[in-house]
Design an enzyme around this catalytic site. Structure first.
Site, PDB file in Angstrom:
ATOM      1  N   CYS A 171       0.869  -1.187   0.000  1.00 45.31           N
ATOM      2  CA  CYS A 171       0.000   0.000   0.000  1.00 45.31           C
ATOM      3  C   CYS A 171       0.900   1.231   0.000  1.00 45.31           C
ATOM      4  CB  CYS A 171      -1.001  -0.021   1.152  1.00 45.31           C
ATOM      5  SG  CYS A 171      -0.279   0.039   2.804  1.00 45.31           S
ATOM      6  N   ASN A 230       2.188   1.565   4.371  1.00 45.62           N
ATOM      7  CA  ASN A 230       2.492   0.301   5.084  1.00 45.62           C
ATOM      8  C   ASN A 230       2.188   0.387   6.580  1.00 45.62           C
ATOM      9  OD1 ASN A 230       5.364  -1.900   5.641  1.00 45.62           O
ATOM     10  ND2 ASN A 230       3.289  -2.463   5.156  1.00 45.62           N
ATOM     11  N   CYS A 265      -1.552   0.982   7.424  1.00 47.94           N
ATOM     12  CA  CYS A 265      -2.998   0.715   7.539  1.00 47.94           C
ATOM     13  C   CYS A 265      -3.422  -0.546   6.779  1.00 47.94           C
ATOM     14  CB  CYS A 265      -3.807   1.915   7.029  1.00 47.94           C
ATOM     15  SG  CYS A 265      -3.571   3.416   7.982  1.00 47.94           S
ATOM     16  N   ARG A 266      -3.430  -0.466   5.442  1.00 49.50           N
ATOM     17  CA  ARG A 266      -4.037  -1.557   4.656  1.00 49.50           C
ATOM     18  C   ARG A 266      -3.131  -2.779   4.483  1.00 49.50           C
ATOM     19  NH1 ARG A 266      -5.158   2.071  -0.419  1.00 49.50           N
ATOM     20  NH2 ARG A 266      -3.209   2.918   0.420  1.00 49.50           N
ATOM     21  N   SER A 267      -1.893  -2.598   4.005  1.00 49.79           N
ATOM     22  CA  SER A 267      -1.070  -3.789   3.717  1.00 49.79           C
ATOM     23  C   SER A 267      -0.669  -4.561   4.974  1.00 49.79           C
ATOM     24  CB  SER A 267       0.130  -3.468   2.824  1.00 49.79           C
ATOM     25  OG  SER A 267       0.990  -2.521   3.399  1.00 49.79           O
ATOM     26  N   ASP A 293      -8.388   3.883   1.422  1.00 51.42           N
ATOM     27  CA  ASP A 293      -7.336   4.097   2.417  1.00 51.42           C
ATOM     28  C   ASP A 293      -7.930   4.670   3.703  1.00 51.42           C
ATOM     29  OD1 ASP A 293      -5.101   4.709   3.857  1.00 51.42           O
ATOM     30  OD2 ASP A 293      -3.990   5.497   2.141  1.00 51.42           O
TER      31      ASP A 293
HETATM   32  P1  4NP Z   1      -1.806   2.962   4.021  1.00 45.73           P
HETATM   33  O1  4NP Z   1      -2.324   4.394   4.537  1.00 45.73           O
HETATM   34  O2  4NP Z   1      -1.229   3.177   2.633  1.00 45.73           O
HETATM   35  O3  4NP Z   1      -3.031   2.097   3.982  1.00 45.73           O
HETATM   36  O4  4NP Z   1      -0.784   2.520   5.041  1.00 45.73           O
HETATM   37  C1  4NP Z   1      -1.495   5.511   4.613  1.00 45.73           C
HETATM   38  C2  4NP Z   1      -0.738   5.713   5.749  1.00 45.73           C
HETATM   39  C3  4NP Z   1       0.064   6.837   5.863  1.00 45.73           C
HETATM   40  C4  4NP Z   1       0.097   7.765   4.819  1.00 45.73           C
HETATM   41  C5  4NP Z   1      -0.660   7.559   3.668  1.00 45.73           C
HETATM   42  C6  4NP Z   1      -1.456   6.424   3.570  1.00 45.73           C
HETATM   43  N1  4NP Z   1       0.896   8.942   4.927  1.00 45.73           N
HETATM   44  O5  4NP Z   1       0.824   9.791   4.030  1.00 45.73           O
HETATM   45  O6  4NP Z   1       1.636   9.077   5.929  1.00 45.73           O
END
Ligand code: 4NP
Length: 157
Positions: free
Chosen positions: A8, A11, A13-15, A125
């Protein structure tokens, strides 16, 4: 060994949620010794951090372990090292295209591609939506479909 990498953006939340859920599924089916399972992010902002508290809360609620899961950035070598690189959304796919070498060994796809007839093509997300329940439901269904497909292809029972 069948090597699966969930990808994702951050790294956190989703993955990592998909990594933890897929580990849980594979263990329940007695297939843990056949798999290497990992996750990574396209960005490096959260390297070394545990999953987001929203992901932790959801996994705690479902009694699914995320012990030892920490964030790391995806590398071009991952695309040769892993058999299945499973992205959460279209942006991840285009970011992977930017870093990949020619003809990577991995099969690169989105998790939702494994769900036949799904109108949802991307896993939203929750870092931005705040809806970890919706994300979990999609990851649960997608991971089961992914495992079913891998079992079929590799004749695992
Ligand atoms: P993820 O969500 O891709 O599902 O882990 C996010 C977590 C952090 C950020 C963006 C998306 N960020 O911009 O810090």
């Amino acid at each position: 060994m069948i090597k699966v990498l969930f990808v994702c953006l951050g790294n956190i939340c989703r993955s990592p949620m998909a990594e933890a859920y897929f580990r849980h599924l594979v263990k329940n089916e007695g297939l843990a010794d056949r798999f290497v399972i990992d996750s990574g992010g396209m960005g490096s902002w959260h390297t070394g951090k545990p999953p987001h508290h929203g992901t932790q809360t959801k996994l705690d609620e479902k009694q699914i372990s995320y012990q030892g899961i920490t964030a790391r950035q995806v590398t071009a070598d991952d695309l040769d090292e892993f058999d299945y690189v499973i992205a959460m959304d279209d942006q991840n796919i285009s970011d992977l295209t930017m870093i990949k070498k020619e003809a990577p060994a991995a099969s690169v796809a989105k998790l939702m591609d494994y769900l036949n007839n799904s109108s949802t093509k991307n896993v939203p997300d929750p870092y931005f939506t705040g809806d970890f329940d919706q994300t979990y439901a999609l990851i649960e269904a997608g991971c089961q479909a992914l495992l079913d497909e891998i079992k079929k292809i590799n004749q695992l029972n």
